[in-house]
Design an enzyme around this catalytic site. Structure first.
Site, PDB file in Angstrom:
ATOM      1  N   GLN A  92      36.401  41.732  40.678  1.00  0.00           N
ATOM      2  CA  GLN A  92      34.931  40.877  40.483  1.00  0.00           C
ATOM      3  C   GLN A  92      34.641  39.999  40.977  1.00  0.00           C
ATOM      4  OE1 GLN A  92      33.241  44.256  37.848  1.00  0.00           O
ATOM      5  NE2 GLN A  92      35.214  43.854  36.602  1.00  0.00           N
ATOM      6  N   ASN A  93      35.663  39.277  40.440  1.00  0.00           N
ATOM      7  CA  ASN A  93      35.638  37.883  40.747  1.00  0.00           C
ATOM      8  C   ASN A  93      35.207  36.996  41.783  1.00  0.00           C
ATOM      9  OD1 ASN A  93      35.725  37.888  37.729  1.00  0.00           O
ATOM     10  ND2 ASN A  93      37.895  37.280  37.854  1.00  0.00           N
ATOM     11  N   ASP A  95      35.513  33.416  41.858  1.00  0.00           N
ATOM     12  CA  ASP A  95      35.823  32.878  42.475  1.00  0.00           C
ATOM     13  C   ASP A  95      37.558  32.873  43.339  1.00  0.00           C
ATOM     14  OD1 ASP A  95      38.793  33.761  40.636  1.00  0.00           O
ATOM     15  OD2 ASP A  95      37.552  33.582  39.201  1.00  0.00           O
ATOM     16  N   HIS A 110      33.061  41.219  45.302  1.00  0.00           N
ATOM     17  CA  HIS A 110      31.841  40.890  44.606  1.00  0.00           C
ATOM     18  C   HIS A 110      31.524  40.089  45.857  1.00  0.00           C
ATOM     19  CE1 HIS A 110      30.785  42.916  40.477  1.00  0.00           C
ATOM     20  NE2 HIS A 110      30.905  43.862  41.706  1.00  0.00           N
ATOM     21  N   CYS A 118      26.046  34.477  57.533  1.00  0.00           N
ATOM     22  CA  CYS A 118      24.732  34.317  58.444  1.00  0.00           C
ATOM     23  C   CYS A 118      23.642  35.265  58.267  1.00  0.00           C
ATOM     24  CB  CYS A 118      24.540  33.975  59.672  1.00  0.00           C
ATOM     25  SG  CYS A 118      23.389  34.019  60.787  1.00  0.00           S
ATOM     26  N   GLY A 179      40.148  41.472  31.444  1.00  0.00           N
ATOM     27  CA  GLY A 179      38.854  40.426  31.673  1.00  0.00           C
ATOM     28  C   GLY A 179      37.768  41.581  31.791  1.00  0.00           C
ATOM     29  N   THR A 180      37.390  42.253  31.542  1.00  0.00           N
ATOM     30  CA  THR A 180      35.681  42.988  32.192  1.00  0.00           C
ATOM     31  C   THR A 180      34.978  43.974  31.146  1.00  0.00           C
ATOM     32  OG1 THR A 180      34.779  44.244  34.331  1.00  0.00           O
ATOM     33  CG2 THR A 180      37.455  44.931  33.229  1.00  0.00           C
ATOM     34  N   LEU A 206      39.322  40.572  25.833  1.00  0.00           N
ATOM     35  CA  LEU A 206      39.687  39.711  24.603  1.00  0.00           C
ATOM     36  C   LEU A 206      38.522  40.716  23.412  1.00  0.00           C
ATOM     37  CD1 LEU A 206      39.884  37.426  22.620  1.00  0.00           C
ATOM     38  CD2 LEU A 206      38.140  35.674  23.945  1.00  0.00           C
ATOM     39  N   ALA A 223      43.925  37.197  28.017  1.00  0.00           N
ATOM     40  CA  ALA A 223      44.627  37.720  29.429  1.00  0.00           C
ATOM     41  C   ALA A 223      46.462  36.727  29.671  1.00  0.00           C
ATOM     42  CB  ALA A 223      43.621  37.402  30.965  1.00  0.00           C
TER      43      ALA A 223
HETATM   44  N1  APR Z   1      41.041  36.974  27.948  1.00  0.00           N
HETATM   45  C1  APR Z   1      40.582  38.596  28.699  1.00  0.00           C
HETATM   46  N2  APR Z   1      39.470  38.439  28.515  1.00  0.00           N
HETATM   47  C2  APR Z   1      38.762  37.482  28.305  1.00  0.00           C
HETATM   48  C3  APR Z   1      38.880  35.990  27.774  1.00  0.00           C
HETATM   49  C4  APR Z   1      40.084  36.168  28.235  1.00  0.00           C
HETATM   50  N3  APR Z   1      40.276  35.241  27.760  1.00  0.00           N
HETATM   51  N4  APR Z   1      37.615  35.824  27.818  1.00  0.00           N
HETATM   52  C5  APR Z   1      36.308  36.428  27.730  1.00  0.00           C
HETATM   53  N5  APR Z   1      37.282  37.587  28.565  1.00  0.00           N
HETATM   54  C6  APR Z   1      35.729  39.394  28.003  1.00  0.00           C
HETATM   55  C7  APR Z   1      34.868  39.584  27.582  1.00  0.00           C
HETATM   56  O1  APR Z   1      35.678  39.763  26.221  1.00  0.00           O
HETATM   57  C8  APR Z   1      34.435  40.079  28.207  1.00  0.00           C
HETATM   58  O2  APR Z   1      34.538  40.826  28.575  1.00  0.00           O
HETATM   59  O3  APR Z   1      35.797  39.019  29.533  1.00  0.00           O
HETATM   60  C9  APR Z   1      34.627  40.305  29.582  1.00  0.00           C
HETATM   61  C10 APR Z   1      33.602  39.766  30.775  1.00  0.00           C
HETATM   62  O4  APR Z   1      32.631  40.119  30.575  1.00  0.00           O
HETATM   63  P1  APR Z   1      31.407  39.582  32.111  1.00  0.00           P
HETATM   64  O5  APR Z   1      31.455  38.470  31.429  1.00  0.00           O
HETATM   65  O6  APR Z   1      30.853  40.396  31.642  1.00  0.00           O
HETATM   66  O7  APR Z   1      32.457  39.595  33.500  1.00  0.00           O
HETATM   67  P2  APR Z   1      32.539  40.990  34.211  1.00  0.00           P
HETATM   68  O8  APR Z   1      32.795  41.982  33.558  1.00  0.00           O
HETATM   69  O9  APR Z   1      33.841  40.769  35.296  1.00  0.00           O
HETATM   70  O10 APR Z   1      31.641  41.047  35.351  1.00  0.00           O
HETATM   71  C11 APR Z   1      31.605  41.456  36.253  1.00  0.00           C
HETATM   72  O11 APR Z   1      29.278  41.535  36.513  1.00  0.00           O
HETATM   73  O12 APR Z   1      27.795  39.600  36.238  1.00  0.00           O
HETATM   74  C12 APR Z   1      28.033  40.413  37.287  1.00  0.00           C
HETATM   75  O13 APR Z   1      28.888  40.251  39.644  1.00  0.00           O
HETATM   76  C13 APR Z   1      29.730  39.734  38.009  1.00  0.00           C
HETATM   77  O14 APR Z   1      31.881  40.382  38.664  1.00  0.00           O
HETATM   78  C14 APR Z   1      30.642  40.142  37.311  1.00  0.00           C
HETATM   79  C15 APR Z   1      29.942  41.379  37.255  1.00  0.00           C
END
Ligand code: APR
Length: 237
Positions: A92-93, A95, A110, A118, A179-180, A206, A223
């Site tokens: 979903q990242n 980067d 994403h 364009c 990490g989501t 986390l 992670a």
């Molecule tokens: N290691 C593992 N997990 C981690 C770490 C780490 N070092 N740091 C943070 N986390 C966890 C957090 O606890 C959290 O549950 O990663 C998760 C990140 O969650 P979000 O910030 O909600 O990110 P994500 O799930 O990727 O978001 C999904 O939302 O804003 C939109 O399109 C954007 O792709 C993104 C989507």
């Protein structure tokens, strides 16, 4: 868990895997980025209403890619990919840390910060040269459009390559989410599809994510520490 090299493995990653590289997660700041709610800068309506604001927001995030590097979790997934015959990494990242680490079987569902698109002719360019990273808009090289947009899937837009994603998740033996937070659909729904398929589902995060109850195994922690250790274990048992 034993991981045979003939097992079909799908990995889904989110912002947490890049956190230790120095990229802030979305929900860590209550969804706020420099005084803007993420939803206010990451929608097609925001781009229509205030393109300059949206452009500056994304140029900041695009420039940040020059200052960050893949971490040990990104690297461990490259080893996992080379060990397995059938593997897909869905991120979903936006980067570029997975590809810079060396992942190849990779879908950016994403979109990608590196790229611009364009809306008039559909041209997509890899745009990370100096000239692309300034505050002024980048013009299309193929048509008369003066303003390319970030190649990002915004809220209210359809994620990319969903057919391939559903096919792979619907056939996998092991599904691993890293990490989501499990808040954003359709990505968050892939876990229940994997579960229905009968896949062994592993979560690494986390904090316990929204859908933690669906995992067969949940590993709580960083992670950068857990992923390398688990990958080594899975490949050696
Ligand atoms: N290691 C593992 N997990 C981690 C770490 C780490 N070092 N740091 C943070 N986390 C966890 C957090 O606890 C959290 O549950 O990663 C998760 C990140 O969650 P979000 O910030 O909600 O990110 P994500 O799930 O990727 O978001 C999904 O939302 O804003 C939109 O399109 C954007 O792709 C993104 C989507």
């Amino acid at each position: 868990m034993m991981l045979g090299s003939d097992m079909r493995v799908v990995v889904l990653t989110g912002a947490g895997i890049s956190a230790e590289s120095g990229i802030r997660t979305f929900r860590a700041n209550d969804g706020v980025w420099e005084n803007h709610r993420i939803e206010d800068v990451a929608t097609p309506f925001a781009w229509e209403r205030d393109p300059r604001l949206v452009w500056r927001f994304y140029q900041g995030r695009r420039r940040q890619l020059l200052d960050v590097n893949p971490n040990s979790a990104h690297e461990a997934l490259v080893s996992l990919e080379s060990y397995l015959d059938e593997f897909l990494l869905i991120t979903q990242n936006v980067d570029d840390l997975h590809s810079r680490a060396g992942s190849e079987k990779l879908i950016h569902m994403h979109g990608e910060l590196r790229k611009l698109r364009c809306e008039m002719c559909g041209e997509i360019i890899d745009a990370m040269d100096d000239e692309h990273l300034q505050d002024q808009y980048v013009k299309c090289v193929q048509c008369t459009n003066e303003r390319l947009r970030p190649h990002i899937v915004w809220f209210h837009e359809m994620p990319l390559r969903m057919d391939e994603i559903y096919d792979a998740v619907g056939e996998c033996d092991v599904f691993i989410a890293i990490g989501t937070s499990g808040h954003v659909y359709p990505a968050a729904g892939l876990l229940s599809i994997a579960k229905d398929t009968g896949a062994h589902c592993i979560g690494i995060n986390l904090d316990p994510p929204e859908n933690v109850i669906l995992f067969d195994e949940f590993h709580q922690g960083l992670a950068g520490e857990l992923v390398p250790a688990l990958v080594t274990k899975w490949m050696s048992e």
